[in-house]
Design a protein around this motif. Structure first.
Motif, PDB file in Angstrom:
ATOM      1  N   LEU A  15       2.861  16.435 -30.819  1.00 43.75           N
ATOM      2  CA  LEU A  15       2.846  16.871 -32.215  1.00 43.75           C
ATOM      3  C   LEU A  15       1.546  16.437 -32.897  1.00 43.75           C
ATOM      4  N   PRO A  16       0.557  17.316 -32.957  1.00 45.71           N
ATOM      5  CA  PRO A  16      -0.651  16.992 -33.730  1.00 45.71           C
ATOM      6  C   PRO A  16      -0.315  16.936 -35.221  1.00 45.71           C
ATOM      7  N   PHE A  17      -0.988  16.052 -35.964  1.00 43.51           N
ATOM      8  CA  PHE A  17      -0.734  15.964 -37.399  1.00 43.51           C
ATOM      9  C   PHE A  17      -1.979  15.455 -38.112  1.00 43.51           C
ATOM     10  N   GLU A  18      -1.995  15.635 -39.418  1.00 43.77           N
ATOM     11  CA  GLU A  18      -3.071  15.130 -40.258  1.00 43.77           C
ATOM     12  C   GLU A  18      -2.582  13.857 -40.918  1.00 43.77           C
ATOM     13  N   ALA A  19      -3.339  12.794 -40.810  1.00 42.19           N
ATOM     14  CA  ALA A  19      -2.917  11.494 -41.324  1.00 42.19           C
ATOM     15  C   ALA A  19      -2.983  11.491 -42.854  1.00 42.19           C
ATOM     16  N   ALA A  20      -1.830  11.683 -43.473  1.00 42.78           N
ATOM     17  CA  ALA A  20      -1.741  11.700 -44.930  1.00 42.78           C
ATOM     18  C   ALA A  20      -0.305  11.358 -45.306  1.00 42.78           C
ATOM     19  N   PRO A  21      -0.091  10.733 -46.469  1.00 43.98           N
ATOM     20  CA  PRO A  21       1.273  10.358 -46.864  1.00 43.98           C
ATOM     21  C   PRO A  21       2.255  11.522 -46.862  1.00 43.98           C
ATOM     22  N   ALA A  22       1.820  12.704 -47.306  1.00 45.12           N
ATOM     23  CA  ALA A  22       2.720  13.849 -47.374  1.00 45.12           C
ATOM     24  C   ALA A  22       3.132  14.360 -46.001  1.00 45.12           C
ATOM     25  N   GLU A  23       2.334  14.052 -44.982  1.00 43.35           N
ATOM     26  CA  GLU A  23       2.627  14.532 -43.635  1.00 43.35           C
ATOM     27  C   GLU A  23       3.671  13.675 -42.914  1.00 43.35           C
ATOM     28  N   VAL A  24       3.813  12.437 -43.338  1.00 49.24           N
ATOM     29  CA  VAL A  24       4.697  11.515 -42.611  1.00 49.24           C
ATOM     30  C   VAL A  24       6.153  11.992 -42.596  1.00 49.24           C
ATOM     31  N   PRO A  25       6.746  12.407 -43.740  1.00 47.53           N
ATOM     32  CA  PRO A  25       8.129  12.894 -43.683  1.00 47.53           C
ATOM     33  C   PRO A  25       8.284  14.131 -42.798  1.00 47.53           C
ATOM     34  N   LEU A  26       7.288  15.018 -42.797  1.00 45.50           N
ATOM     35  CA  LEU A  26       7.341  16.208 -41.949  1.00 45.50           C
ATOM     36  C   LEU A  26       7.296  15.817 -40.475  1.00 45.50           C
ATOM     37  N   LEU A  27       6.438  14.863 -40.164  1.00 46.25           N
ATOM     38  CA  LEU A  27       6.319  14.409 -38.778  1.00 46.25           C
ATOM     39  C   LEU A  27       7.608  13.728 -38.326  1.00 46.25           C
ATOM     40  N   ARG A  28       8.183  12.927 -39.216  1.00 45.85           N
ATOM     41  CA  ARG A  28       9.421  12.227 -38.895  1.00 45.85           C
ATOM     42  C   ARG A  28      10.559  13.222 -38.621  1.00 45.85           C
ATOM     43  N   ARG A  29      10.670  14.249 -39.474  1.00 45.04           N
ATOM     44  CA  ARG A  29      11.724  15.256 -39.278  1.00 45.04           C
ATOM     45  C   ARG A  29      11.508  16.037 -37.986  1.00 45.04           C
ATOM     46  N   ALA A  30      10.252  16.343 -37.666  1.00 47.84           N
ATOM     47  CA  ALA A  30       9.962  17.059 -36.421  1.00 47.84           C
ATOM     48  C   ALA A  30      10.365  16.220 -35.213  1.00 47.84           C
ATOM     49  N   ALA A  31      10.112  14.912 -35.285  1.00 49.35           N
ATOM     50  CA  ALA A  31      10.484  14.024 -34.181  1.00 49.35           C
ATOM     51  C   ALA A  31      12.002  13.952 -34.034  1.00 49.35           C
ATOM     52  N   VAL A  32      12.716  13.864 -35.150  1.00 53.47           N
ATOM     53  CA  VAL A  32      14.178  13.795 -35.114  1.00 53.47           C
ATOM     54  C   VAL A  32      14.761  15.084 -34.533  1.00 53.47           C
ATOM     55  N   ARG A  33      14.189  16.228 -34.919  1.00 54.28           N
ATOM     56  CA  ARG A  33      14.666  17.509 -34.361  1.00 54.28           C
ATOM     57  C   ARG A  33      14.464  17.544 -32.853  1.00 54.28           C
ATOM     58  N   GLN A  34      13.315  17.065 -32.387  1.00 50.51           N
ATOM     59  CA  GLN A  34      13.046  17.090 -30.959  1.00 50.51           C
ATOM     60  C   GLN A  34      14.021  16.189 -30.192  1.00 50.51           C
ATOM     61  N   LEU A  35      14.304  15.022 -30.732  1.00 55.76           N
ATOM     62  CA  LEU A  35      15.246  14.128 -30.077  1.00 55.76           C
ATOM     63  C   LEU A  35      16.644  14.735 -30.046  1.00 55.76           C
ATOM     64  N   GLY A  36      16.985  15.503 -31.092  1.00 54.14           N
ATOM     65  CA  GLY A  36      18.264  16.199 -31.089  1.00 54.14           C
ATOM     66  C   GLY A  36      18.328  17.234 -29.986  1.00 54.14           C
ATOM     67  N   ARG A  37      17.210  17.947 -29.746  1.00 48.57           N
ATOM     68  CA  ARG A  37      17.165  18.937 -28.662  1.00 48.57           C
ATOM     69  C   ARG A  37      17.331  18.263 -27.305  1.00 48.57           C
ATOM     70  N   TRP A  38      16.830  17.032 -27.185  1.00 48.36           N
ATOM     71  CA  TRP A  38      16.944  16.315 -25.915  1.00 48.36           C
ATOM     72  C   TRP A  38      18.289  15.613 -25.760  1.00 48.36           C
ATOM     73  N   GLY A  39      19.125  15.675 -26.800  1.00 45.04           N
ATOM     74  CA  GLY A  39      20.421  15.012 -26.720  1.00 45.04           C
ATOM     75  C   GLY A  39      20.345  13.513 -26.906  1.00 45.04           C
ATOM     76  N   LEU A  40      19.427  13.046 -27.774  1.00 47.52           N
ATOM     77  CA  LEU A  40      19.250  11.612 -28.009  1.00 47.52           C
ATOM     78  C   LEU A  40      19.441  11.278 -29.491  1.00 47.52           C
ATOM     79  N   PRO A  41      20.527  11.732 -30.108  1.00 47.63           N
ATOM     80  CA  PRO A  41      20.707  11.476 -31.548  1.00 47.63           C
ATOM     81  C   PRO A  41      20.904  10.006 -31.876  1.00 47.63           C
ATOM     82  N   ALA A  42      21.366   9.213 -30.914  1.00 47.73           N
ATOM     83  CA  ALA A  42      21.668   7.810 -31.189  1.00 47.73           C
ATOM     84  C   ALA A  42      20.419   6.976 -31.447  1.00 47.73           C
ATOM     85  N   VAL A  43      19.250   7.451 -31.042  1.00 47.03           N
ATOM     86  CA  VAL A  43      18.028   6.655 -31.242  1.00 47.03           C
ATOM     87  C   VAL A  43      17.128   7.243 -32.318  1.00 47.03           C
ATOM     88  N   THR A  44      17.628   8.247 -33.056  1.00 55.53           N
ATOM     89  CA  THR A  44      16.757   8.899 -34.039  1.00 55.53           C
ATOM     90  C   THR A  44      16.358   7.956 -35.176  1.00 55.53           C
TER      91      THR A  44
END
Length: 209
Positions: A15-44
């Motif tokens: 996940l490429p991203f631009e280092a800025a405060p507004a990008e952090v929540p978007l990056l976090r949500r993208a990571a959580v979605r990916q972990l959900g696809r992998w079946g790892l909701p317990a570590v989100t």
């Protein structure tokens, strides 16, 4: 910001991203979605905190607006969270004074992660940490499916005879097609097998919704 699967022996998302405060929540949500696809909701929750700290450290200590990359990699019993930037200045773990704001992120990594470290790259550095995936944290069906797909993600022969890399979606289609061929060869109706699999999937998805 986008995610892509890298055909390796492990499940990997970049996940490429631009280092800025507004990008952090978007990056976090993208990571959580990916972990959900992998079946790892317990570590989100743990992963989201680590992603937040690593991404925040980039714009705090490297510079706001610089390009960076988050890498999530499922390595068997561990989930690796890694952030790369273009600075070669390595972070240092300082004493956690009550009024100290710098260095607290590394103390959080130490507290949450099973292991963490840094690595120099040709263009900068990477800071990584790993979360232990204890038994039962991954959905068994998704875990079995991921392992089955690994045999279909390697180099395959295309229609024109060219060797190409198979992505996860294509690998899943190949796996399902092979199972349907097998069911037909065994005298079963492939449509019936698909219908039964769909019904079971929907019933189990409704049960956990």
């Amino acid at each position: 910001m986008f995610a892509r699967e890298v055909p390796e022996g492990r499940l990997r998302c970049v996940l490429p991203f631009e280092a800025a405060p507004a990008e952090v929540p978007l990056l976090r949500r993208a990571a959580v979605r990916q972990l959900g696809r992998w079946g790892l909701p317990a570590v989100t929750d743990e992963a989201a905190l680590l992603v937040t700290e690593l991404a925040t450290n980039v714009f705090k200590h490297v510079g706001e607006g610089v390009s960076a990359t988050l890498i999530l990699e499922w390595r068997g019993e561990r989930l690796r969270v890694e952030v790369h930037d273009k600075s070669r200045v390595m972070p240092t773990l300082r004493s956690a004074e009550c009024d100290a704001e710098c260095g607290r992120g590394l103390h959080l990594l130490t507290a949450l992660a099973a292991d963490w470290g840094t690595v120099l790259t040709p263009v900068g550095k990477g800071v990584w940490c790993e979360i232990l995936l204890s038994a039962g944290k991954a959905c068994p069906r998704i875990e079995r499916g991921a392992k089955a797909l690994e045999g279909y993600r390697g180099r395959q022969i295309g229609r024109l005879g060219r060797v190409r890399e198979a992505g996860l979606d294509e690998a899943a289609v190949e796996l399902i097609a092979d199972l349907l061929h097998w069911s037909a060869a065994c005298g079963r109706d492939p449509d019936d097998v698909l219908d039964r699999a769909q019904m079971r999937y929907e019933a189990e998805a409704d049960a956990v919704a």
